[in-house]
Scaffold this motif. Structure first.
Motif, PDB file in Angstrom:
ATOM      1  N   UNK A 156       0.823  -1.210   0.000  1.00  0.00           N
ATOM      2  CA  UNK A 156       0.000   0.000   0.000  1.00  0.00           C
ATOM      3  C   UNK A 156       0.860   1.263   0.000  1.00  0.00           C
ATOM      4  N   UNK A 157       2.019   1.195   0.665  1.00  0.00           N
ATOM      5  CA  UNK A 157       2.877   2.383   0.673  1.00  0.00           C
ATOM      6  C   UNK A 157       3.428   2.681  -0.714  1.00  0.00           C
ATOM      7  N   UNK A 158       3.646   1.638  -1.514  1.00  0.00           N
ATOM      8  CA  UNK A 158       4.125   1.860  -2.879  1.00  0.00           C
ATOM      9  C   UNK A 158       3.168   2.768  -3.642  1.00  0.00           C
ATOM     10  N   UNK A 159       1.890   2.495  -3.551  1.00  0.00           N
ATOM     11  CA  UNK A 159       0.915   3.298  -4.279  1.00  0.00           C
ATOM     12  C   UNK A 159       0.729   4.675  -3.643  1.00  0.00           C
ATOM     13  N   UNK A 160       1.027   4.790  -2.348  1.00  0.00           N
ATOM     14  CA  UNK A 160       0.964   6.099  -1.708  1.00  0.00           C
ATOM     15  C   UNK A 160       2.124   6.985  -2.137  1.00  0.00           C
ATOM     16  N   UNK A 161       3.289   6.387  -2.378  1.00  0.00           N
ATOM     17  CA  UNK A 161       4.457   7.158  -2.784  1.00  0.00           C
ATOM     18  C   UNK A 161       4.618   7.310  -4.279  1.00  0.00           C
ATOM     19  N   UNK A 162       3.938   6.467  -5.064  1.00  0.00           N
ATOM     20  CA  UNK A 162       4.086   6.512  -6.519  1.00  0.00           C
ATOM     21  C   UNK A 162       3.732   7.873  -7.123  1.00  0.00           C
ATOM     22  N   UNK A 163       2.678   8.580  -6.653  1.00  0.00           N
ATOM     23  CA  UNK A 163       2.396   9.902  -7.244  1.00  0.00           C
ATOM     24  C   UNK A 163       3.567  10.880  -7.146  1.00  0.00           C
ATOM     25  N   UNK A 164       4.362  10.803  -6.087  1.00  0.00           N
ATOM     26  CA  UNK A 164       5.525  11.677  -5.976  1.00  0.00           C
ATOM     27  C   UNK A 164       6.547  11.350  -7.062  1.00  0.00           C
ATOM     28  N   UNK A 165       6.757  10.066  -7.306  1.00  0.00           N
ATOM     29  CA  UNK A 165       7.704   9.659  -8.348  1.00  0.00           C
ATOM     30  C   UNK A 165       7.206  10.094  -9.729  1.00  0.00           C
ATOM     31  N   UNK A 166       5.922   9.861  -9.990  1.00  0.00           N
ATOM     32  CA  UNK A 166       5.366  10.246 -11.287  1.00  0.00           C
ATOM     33  C   UNK A 166       5.411  11.751 -11.479  1.00  0.00           C
ATOM     34  N   UNK A 167       5.168  12.512 -10.411  1.00  0.00           N
ATOM     35  CA  UNK A 167       5.250  13.967 -10.512  1.00  0.00           C
ATOM     36  C   UNK A 167       6.675  14.403 -10.841  1.00  0.00           C
ATOM     37  N   UNK A 168       7.671  13.753 -10.224  1.00  0.00           N
ATOM     38  CA  UNK A 168       9.062  14.079 -10.527  1.00  0.00           C
ATOM     39  C   UNK A 168       9.446  13.732 -11.953  1.00  0.00           C
ATOM     40  N   UNK A 169       8.996  12.568 -12.435  1.00  0.00           N
ATOM     41  CA  UNK A 169       9.280  12.179 -13.818  1.00  0.00           C
ATOM     42  C   UNK A 169       8.607  13.123 -14.808  1.00  0.00           C
ATOM     43  N   UNK A 170       7.376  13.526 -14.497  1.00  0.00           N
ATOM     44  CA  UNK A 170       6.677  14.472 -15.371  1.00  0.00           C
ATOM     45  C   UNK A 170       7.398  15.814 -15.402  1.00  0.00           C
ATOM     46  N   UNK A 171       7.892  16.256 -14.246  1.00  0.00           N
ATOM     47  CA  UNK A 171       8.631  17.521 -14.203  1.00  0.00           C
ATOM     48  C   UNK A 171       9.889  17.445 -15.065  1.00  0.00           C
ATOM     49  N   UNK A 172      10.616  16.323 -14.994  1.00  0.00           N
ATOM     50  CA  UNK A 172      11.810  16.164 -15.822  1.00  0.00           C
ATOM     51  C   UNK A 172      11.452  16.161 -17.304  1.00  0.00           C
ATOM     52  N   UNK A 173      10.363  15.496 -17.650  1.00  0.00           N
ATOM     53  CA  UNK A 173       9.925  15.454 -19.049  1.00  0.00           C
ATOM     54  C   UNK A 173       9.548  16.838 -19.551  1.00  0.00           C
ATOM     55  N   UNK A 174       8.862  17.621 -18.727  1.00  0.00           N
ATOM     56  CA  UNK A 174       8.467  18.967 -19.127  1.00  0.00           C
ATOM     57  C   UNK A 174       9.687  19.870 -19.295  1.00  0.00           C
ATOM     58  N   UNK A 175      10.679  19.700 -18.428  1.00  0.00           N
ATOM     59  CA  UNK A 175      11.894  20.507 -18.546  1.00  0.00           C
ATOM     60  C   UNK A 175      12.594  20.225 -19.866  1.00  0.00           C
ATOM     61  N   UNK A 176      12.708  18.945 -20.204  1.00  0.00           N
ATOM     62  CA  UNK A 176      13.396  18.576 -21.450  1.00  0.00           C
ATOM     63  C   UNK A 176      12.638  19.078 -22.673  1.00  0.00           C
ATOM     64  N   UNK A 177      11.298  19.035 -22.617  1.00  0.00           N
ATOM     65  CA  UNK A 177      10.469  19.430 -23.760  1.00  0.00           C
ATOM     66  C   UNK A 177      10.258  20.941 -23.860  1.00  0.00           C
ATOM     67  N   UNK A 178      10.655  21.695 -22.871  1.00  0.00           N
ATOM     68  CA  UNK A 178      10.405  23.128 -22.838  1.00  0.00           C
ATOM     69  C   UNK A 178      11.501  23.889 -23.584  1.00  0.00           C
ATOM     70  N   UNK A 179      11.276  25.188 -23.875  1.00  0.00           N
ATOM     71  CA  UNK A 179      12.369  26.005 -24.451  1.00  0.00           C
ATOM     72  C   UNK A 179      13.606  26.024 -23.572  1.00  0.00           C
ATOM     73  N   UNK A 180      13.412  25.972 -22.266  1.00  0.00           N
ATOM     74  CA  UNK A 180      14.563  25.900 -21.360  1.00  0.00           C
ATOM     75  C   UNK A 180      15.390  24.650 -21.638  1.00  0.00           C
ATOM     76  N   UNK A 181      14.717  23.515 -21.853  1.00  0.00           N
ATOM     77  CA  UNK A 181      15.433  22.280 -22.158  1.00  0.00           C
ATOM     78  C   UNK A 181      16.179  22.350 -23.477  1.00  0.00           C
ATOM     79  N   UNK A 182      15.620  23.059 -24.458  1.00  0.00           N
ATOM     80  CA  UNK A 182      16.313  23.196 -25.745  1.00  0.00           C
ATOM     81  C   UNK A 182      17.565  24.057 -25.600  1.00  0.00           C
ATOM     82  N   UNK A 183      17.498  25.035 -24.727  1.00  0.00           N
ATOM     83  CA  UNK A 183      18.696  25.833 -24.464  1.00  0.00           C
ATOM     84  C   UNK A 183      19.760  24.977 -23.782  1.00  0.00           C
ATOM     85  N   UNK A 184      19.335  24.109 -22.875  1.00  0.00           N
ATOM     86  CA  UNK A 184      20.296  23.206 -22.233  1.00  0.00           C
ATOM     87  C   UNK A 184      20.986  22.319 -23.258  1.00  0.00           C
TER      88      UNK A 184
END
Length: 324
Positions: A156-184
């Motif tokens: 049960x704790x896995x599913x309680x903590x999974x949203x934090x992991x998914x939010x972090x992965x989504x944030x990384x994906x958005x950074x890479x796909x953003x104009x900021x990521x293209x500058x990087x």
């Protein structure tokens, strides 16, 4: 053609989400949580290594530093574990500001060695400040408090903590796909040209460093909550080396390759430990060497390169005037 491209883009994301949801049904739930945490950690490192061109060899400071801060918040403040984990991530990002300011102007082996030196300072502080960190004993008995809900079962704790992991992965994906990521990416490929175009290269490197540290802290805090303790192993230099190995194994610059590399290394380590094999590092090291020699792009990068891409080698569209 456009419809096929649009429909094909979310397929890996949906497949990854389904695997994440089904993971504790397929393997031991604590191992599933370890895979999720290390996957986010590897993705954060790839944000810096693959998309900015900086080899971080001291990210254990942010993973482990967040683990300690998260544990202290959970033990002494009694906050729900998501707030404790977010507090650890913020602390890791704050710690990354002076370290990144002093090291982001360097490149190559110099950057790697300076970040390693700072990480060893964090390790020394964690070892000597026994009244706060517990020293060699670490922080033990970190609670999983979540508004009175019983999360003692790892499943049960896995599913309680999974949203934090998914939010972090989504944030990384958005950074890479953003104009900021293209500058990087431009900074990675040709920093002199990016500087000539007016982009403050050092500032972009610092921002990428802080973002990567914050995501690493998010993973490290959740890892500490999941295991119920934070130890010196989390801030030791071998942790930095292990996550870099995961990124290289999965594929540098692929973003999701680090998650695949993390899954392979964690699951292999658990399998060998269960079988009673002691020299786990020997096996993982051999796999790393084979990957570097044979699969230059990593596992994910090699598969992605071999798959047919309809947008690759596509002839440019002719205009109506040219057709006439």
């Amino acid at each position: 053609m456009i419809l096929s491209r649009l429909s094909a883009r979310p397929v890996p994301l949906i497949a990854g989400l389904l695997i994440a949801l089904a993971l504790p049904w397929m393997i031991y739930p604590p191992v599933a949580l370890d895979i999720a945490c290390w996957a986010l950690f590897a993705t954060a490192v790839d944000l810096l290594l693959g998309h900015t061109g900086l080899l971080p060899f001291g990210h254990a400071a942010f993973w482990g530093g967040s683990a300690y801060v998260t544990g202290l918040i959970a033990l002494h403040a009694g906050l729900p574990f998501p707030l404790a984990v977010l507090g650890g991530a913020v602390a890791a990002a704050i710690l990354a500001v002076p370290i990144g300011y002093l090291s982001a102007r360097l490149r190559g082996i110099y950057f790697a060695m300076v970040t390693l030196a700072f990480a060893q300072v964090v390790y020394f502080v964690a070892n000597q400040w026994r009244g706060l960190t517990g020293g060699e004993n670490g922080l033990q008995g970190i609670p999983r408090d979540f508004f009175g809900i019983d999360l003692s079962d790892p499943f049960f704790f896995y599913y309680a903590g999974l949203p934090l992991v998914l939010a972090g992965l989504f944030a990384a994906w958005r950074v890479v796909r953003s104009p900021f990521g293209r500058v990087l990416t431009a900074v990675r490929d040709n920093p002199a040209r990016a500087q000539a175009l007016g982009y403050p290269v050092a500032r972009y490197k610092l921002l990428a460093f802080v973002l990567s540290a914050g995501l690493s802290g998010l993973a490290g805090g959740l890892f500490a909550i999941g295991h119920g303790f934070a130890s010196l192993d989390e801030v030791y230099w071998t942790t930095s080396g292990q996550v870099v190995m995961m990124v290289v194994l999965g594929g540098i610059g692929t973003l999701w390759g680090g998650a695949l590399g993390a899954a392979l290394i964690v699951e292999l380590g658990d399998y060998l430990a269960t079988a009673g094999f002691q020299e786990i590092g020997l096996v993982t090291g051999a796999i790393f060497v084979i990957t570097v020699l044979v699969f230059r792009r990593g596992v994910w990068g090699t598969v992605h390169h071999l798959l047919p891409d309809p947008t690759r080698h596509r002839a440019p569209r002719r205009s109506a005037s040219e057709g006439a």
